[in-house]
Design a protein around this motif. Sequence first.
Motif, PDB file in Angstrom:
ATOM      1  N   ILE A 305       0.842  -1.196   0.000  1.00 38.53           N
ATOM      2  CA  ILE A 305       0.000   0.000   0.000  1.00 38.53           C
ATOM      3  C   ILE A 305       0.876   1.246   0.000  1.00 38.53           C
ATOM      4  O   ILE A 305       0.501   2.265  -0.573  1.00 38.53           O
ATOM      5  N   SER A 307       3.631   1.447  -1.685  1.00 39.41           N
ATOM      6  CA  SER A 307       4.010   1.540  -3.104  1.00 39.41           C
ATOM      7  C   SER A 307       2.918   2.171  -3.956  1.00 39.41           C
ATOM      8  O   SER A 307       3.211   2.843  -4.944  1.00 39.41           O
ATOM      9  N   GLN A 308       1.683   1.928  -3.586  1.00 37.27           N
ATOM     10  CA  GLN A 308       0.563   2.444  -4.392  1.00 37.27           C
ATOM     11  C   GLN A 308       0.460   3.962  -4.360  1.00 37.27           C
ATOM     12  O   GLN A 308      -0.189   4.552  -5.211  1.00 37.27           O
ATOM     13  N   ARG A 309       1.081   4.580  -3.363  1.00 39.06           N
ATOM     14  CA  ARG A 309       0.869   6.023  -3.184  1.00 39.06           C
ATOM     15  C   ARG A 309       1.403   6.871  -4.333  1.00 39.06           C
ATOM     16  O   ARG A 309       0.957   7.996  -4.526  1.00 39.06           O
ATOM     17  N   GLY A 310       2.370   6.349  -5.060  1.00 35.51           N
ATOM     18  CA  GLY A 310       2.924   7.116  -6.174  1.00 35.51           C
ATOM     19  C   GLY A 310       4.189   6.458  -6.681  1.00 35.51           C
ATOM     20  O   GLY A 310       4.723   5.528  -6.053  1.00 35.51           O
ATOM     21  N   ALA A 311       4.680   6.924  -7.823  1.00 38.61           N
ATOM     22  CA  ALA A 311       5.850   6.314  -8.448  1.00 38.61           C
ATOM     23  C   ALA A 311       7.065   6.393  -7.517  1.00 38.61           C
ATOM     24  O   ALA A 311       7.880   5.475  -7.443  1.00 38.61           O
ATOM     25  N   GLU A 314       6.763   3.831  -4.816  1.00 32.04           N
ATOM     26  CA  GLU A 314       6.990   2.499  -5.360  1.00 32.04           C
ATOM     27  C   GLU A 314       8.495   2.221  -5.443  1.00 32.04           C
ATOM     28  O   GLU A 314       8.972   1.150  -5.098  1.00 32.04           O
TER      29      GLU A 314
END
Lengths: 708, 708
Positions: A305, A307-311, A314
């Motif tokens: 989760i 990682s999902q926040r933005g590049a 990630e």
Amino acid sequence: MQRSLCLLLLTLIFTMMQPNELPADEGLWLFNNPPKEHLKKKYNFDAPQAWYDHLQKSSVRFNSGGSGSFISADGLVMTNHHVGLTALQRLTGVVNKDIKDPAKKKDFAKDGFYAKTLEEEFKSIDEELNVLIEITDVTARVKAAVTKDMKPEEAFEARRGVIAKIEAEAAKATKDNDYRADVVTLYQGGQYHLYKYKRYTDVRLVMAPEQQVAFFGGDPDNFAYPRYDLDMCFFRVYENGKPAKIEHFLKWSKNGVSDDELVFVSGHPGHTDRLNTVADLEYNRDVRYPYALQRLNRLEVMLSIYSQRGADHERKAKDNLFGVANSRKAYYWGLEGLQDAAVMNKKKAQEKALKDAVAKNAELKDLASAWKTIEGIQKVRAANAKRYNLLEAGHGFNTPLFGYARTLVRAAEELPKPNEKRLQEFGDSGQETLKLKLFSKRAFDKDFETAKLGDSLGWFAEMLGYKDPLVQKVLAGKSPNVRAFDLINGTKLFDPEVRKKLYEGGKEAVDASKDPLILLAKAIDPDARKLRKVLENGYAEPNEQAYDKIAQAKFAIEGASNYPDATFTLRLSFGPVKSYVEAGKKIPFQTTFEGLYAKNELEKNRAPFDLPQQWIDKKNKLNLKTPFNFVCTADIIGGNSGSPVVNRAGEVVGLIFDGNIQSLVWDFVYTDEQARAVAVNSQSIPEALRAIYEAEPLAQEIVSGARK
Amino acid sequence: MQRSLCLLLLTLIFTMMQPNELPADEGLWLFNNPPKEHLKKKYNFDAPQAWYDHLQKSSVRFNSGGSGSFISADGLVMTNHHVGLTALQRLTGVVNKDIKDPAKKKDFAKDGFYAKTLEEEFKSIDEELNVLIEITDVTARVKAAVTKDMKPEEAFEARRGVIAKIEAEAAKATKDNDYRADVVTLYQGGQYHLYKYKRYTDVRLVMAPEQQVAFFGGDPDNFAYPRYDLDMCFFRVYENGKPAKIEHFLKWSKNGVSDDELVFVSGHPGHTDRLNTVADLEYNRDVRYPYALQRLNRLEVMLSIYSQRGADHERKAKDNLFGVANSRKAYYWGLEGLQDAAVMNKKKAQEKALKDAVAKNAELKDLASAWKTIEGIQKVRAANAKRYNLLEAGHGFNTPLFGYARTLVRAAEELPKPNEKRLQEFGDSGQETLKLKLFSKRAFDKDFETAKLGDSLGWFAEMLGYKDPLVQKVLAGKSPNVRAFDLINGTKLFDPEVRKKLYEGGKEAVDASKDPLILLAKAIDPDARKLRKVLENGYAEPNEQAYDKIAQAKFAIEGASNYPDATFTLRLSFGPVKSYVEAGKKIPFQTTFEGLYAKNELEKNRAPFDLPQQWIDKKNKLNLKTPFNFVCTADIIGGNSGSPVVNRAGEVVGLIFDGNIQSLVWDFVYTDEQARAVAVNSQSIPEALRAIYEAEPLAQEIVSGARK
């Protein structure tokens, strides 16, 4: 469909383990005791000692947890992309520090890297490579230090003392920091060998492909076969600012492998439980694996989760997430094996046979108590292991910054003591490696460290119980994530100069420090040390003595046809390249680039079956018939990643990067019905370097064994 | 940055809970006891009873776990996309059954759905909607059945008996299956009300947008604000094959909301722990939440990696994965709140004040023992809850097919008993609902059910301990995933006709069945029932009696200014639309479509911040200034999803779909400094329907309140 197939296979593998006609090619063999007789008898392989010595000295250990090999006279090292992942990510962090525009930030782990010239080769952060130079048996000297009438704590101290002394003497005998000497405990205490290593600390990144093609198929295909992964990465070691001149390196084979061909794997398997008693395996099944799996699941969710926040997020979490997901899968299917009655029954039968043989032999009667001892000490383990993991193994404080804090606090206490009285990790022989890590220039991200620490403090509170006085002390009235925010925002340990000053300032400097992480490490240290002692005396020491007895018994009954459990030291394994049958279908021993593209098209380029754009654009430049991945029966385990696969001539024919799902029971039992090691074929490497990466000089160096 | 901000806020919210000048707008109010006085005093709101009755009868409960409302005379129902997700996915499953070409398979949950005509409206599988028609207070009758001298098991039986009787009488009084009657336990046993519901079982899907825009921002933005989600879904209820004629439905507001405007929320909050004693909250902090979180982490990993296998797998797991990730986040931040000393200290102070007041009042002295009782029974809970969850709540057998098997096994035993002697779920009043579920025509996927069951059998073995005789019985010598494979491949319960035959065949048919899931359910039933009894008698019954006392004490001291904890029954809440301050920055009360596109561009259309293609293509057709999402202080909790937000005139101004992260403590304590409910603005709905979905007739029906 894929999954159902898998399950069917598990049924087969778990219930059909039957003896081969000839002994199976099991074994993680010591280079000073390879199974020459077996190789001669079964394979008519009869190489001189020099063959073994050359392979040994061409093999490389990545101290971060993997294997590799020299493949050119100019210091070129081959390993896996996933072994190089940490280095790729640290370089990314350092390079991005000076890039302001988010769109211009690099991601070497994701997008790969290629240094066209020596000047472009990138110095890795904290990478230390070791090459095993010399093995000396010091069993007699270590065992002589421990006498029968000693209490466990005395025995433990005596052994630690003599080992530290042997290591210190060996270290003194070498003129500089380029060597290290470790006493390695083998056969769970049955033997002690002194390993002398050459150290390389100037390690530069040469080439890595995109993670998409290195880890094509992602988690679904991890531990699966057939596979299509270019899981390779190249480094170069330097000495005095120049590519190191290497005497022992492996020649390249242009021919790859053929079906049933005997191959060898030389690498550093990390840990196995093959010698384990049933009581020990039951502890693993009932306590260790479930705890590990729970923790890994939590970490995987947290990192996913994040990682999902933005590049950018990630990128920061990639290396951690890969490692966690990989371990989770291994633990999951390992536990599935331990929960299979057929597997455990086989282990029980083996144990009974050995115990019966011991009982019948009057000379071995002193050894008969070992199994009971091991059964008994599982209680000590069960009662203390969780707390130990949280407190001493640091599961409750998941940030390297806490690790620095603890190292500083303990160094201040330990270093003034005589060498043999110190905690093992502060011994003279490991000083240089310790300082390399402690003064590391790697970049840390406040936000990411806060997220990891906050989550692990929550885990700490849940596992110990919120009311535990230690939890109260650690949280200091805050909720876990708020406490982590305060700690990370308050600490100055991000700065290597601050760490250096505290280290060099010794006890006085550390005592005067108001750094919140130093204060935290100090606050829990008495409890952590106490716990370590309880486990050392109540479990580790009697465990070592009991397994010593079992190893002696095995040796007395089975002779020298034996190898010790894995210890992240150099081992040799072997076996034929071999297809296998799964649910009635023959799985071919190798795949090709053609298969890679077929799979990609079948999945419509959907992640994790997507390909880097240049692989799609340059498809017609590749010879699609080139063999890509293959399987063999060589005995491997985690830590073997990056190991070279060589043929009878000692030439590189492959690069180990995985085992199939059936091999996940190899932790505690070797089978070769379906279980296989998975490797990249040597032919695919120069082919991809030339056709896709336009890296002719590197391809040339690999094939010819020297830079032009 | 986002996360750090978050943490800063948590510090603020957890430490700065200070009383407002006027009482806060806390409360999940019963429709037969709304806080009229408070509303008049604070907001000068003085609506007649008819205003409340109309809102009550316009409100709809989704039995699958959500809220909704009638918004047209022709049976149109509005709810959230995430409430409709299960229905969307089941329709997908049914439709795909007949589609052979993988490229042509539908995914309504992902891609949305729009029925241009009534004929295209799609009948949902197993969807049951309830509308609360009548409330009768039956407290006196229920309490009279339980006398002081009864043992816990007698008291439990007597209460269950009288409740079943009341429900049966009410059911008989209605002429057909279109009604159900439930006795609802309020104030943890302080009051009992008989709720009469109208049932709708012909529920058809009208329109849903793409999940990308309904759940824009995915997990990172879940429980966050500002938000940009079109989390809407429309159904229509039918009677006799035609759209139902609805008397009570909500009118639409074209004006949306303004800052500080008073609004009302009518919905079905699922569960709160507001009345809980400190001992009870500590149990939640130390046992319930950690267990739930561990299980959810494991489920999330399992479902995520399953989804990665391919587009088909992703489709199958979507609904489960959404629910699990959503719960995981709620539990995680709820636990973070429970682990904050400031929160617990506030609760302790409140409890002390109430206990002190009780101690000072001689008339209340019988009630003083309640807190000790509750503290004492936490031990029973702690000793049995895990086993209960695994065995009786089905955590160890994660497939609806096992649920069918157990229902069949128990129905065979329970139905022959007199109504008031049966397990609660087999009472006469719930018969129709039970059969609707049991004979469901929904499609199951063997592979997915095997994966879920296999993973949960592993969880079962790890949690109970592999050596537990029950684990041995359940696994039958196989490893968990192999056992699951055998069970799912052997069962015939996929077929609703098979289930119907077994149900109608009664005990004889079930006893004769060799279905492996039936055999499994039978094998564990004695243990599961025993455990249920232990918890009912040792925990549930004394718990209900003790909380009855606390509710009485609260009532005696605080008067009628009180509301019961949430019970997934209809409640009214209210409060102003209101911006708030986060880390010194004002968070505006509403967002616009403009903000949606800005965020999408900032994140470069990277998932989960990507938009459906038509939202990009038709951007210029939208009025970008249209208000999109807004926040208010109305008291909500899980189960309120899909609730209408209405203004003083009773017109729809919004659609609740979430709370912000600060609202995650609302489970046990209400605050309104920063905690907010999050809703879709009524203005954005017809705007999007017209500009993006070209759904003029639906937009027209919503705005005008009738089909043209």
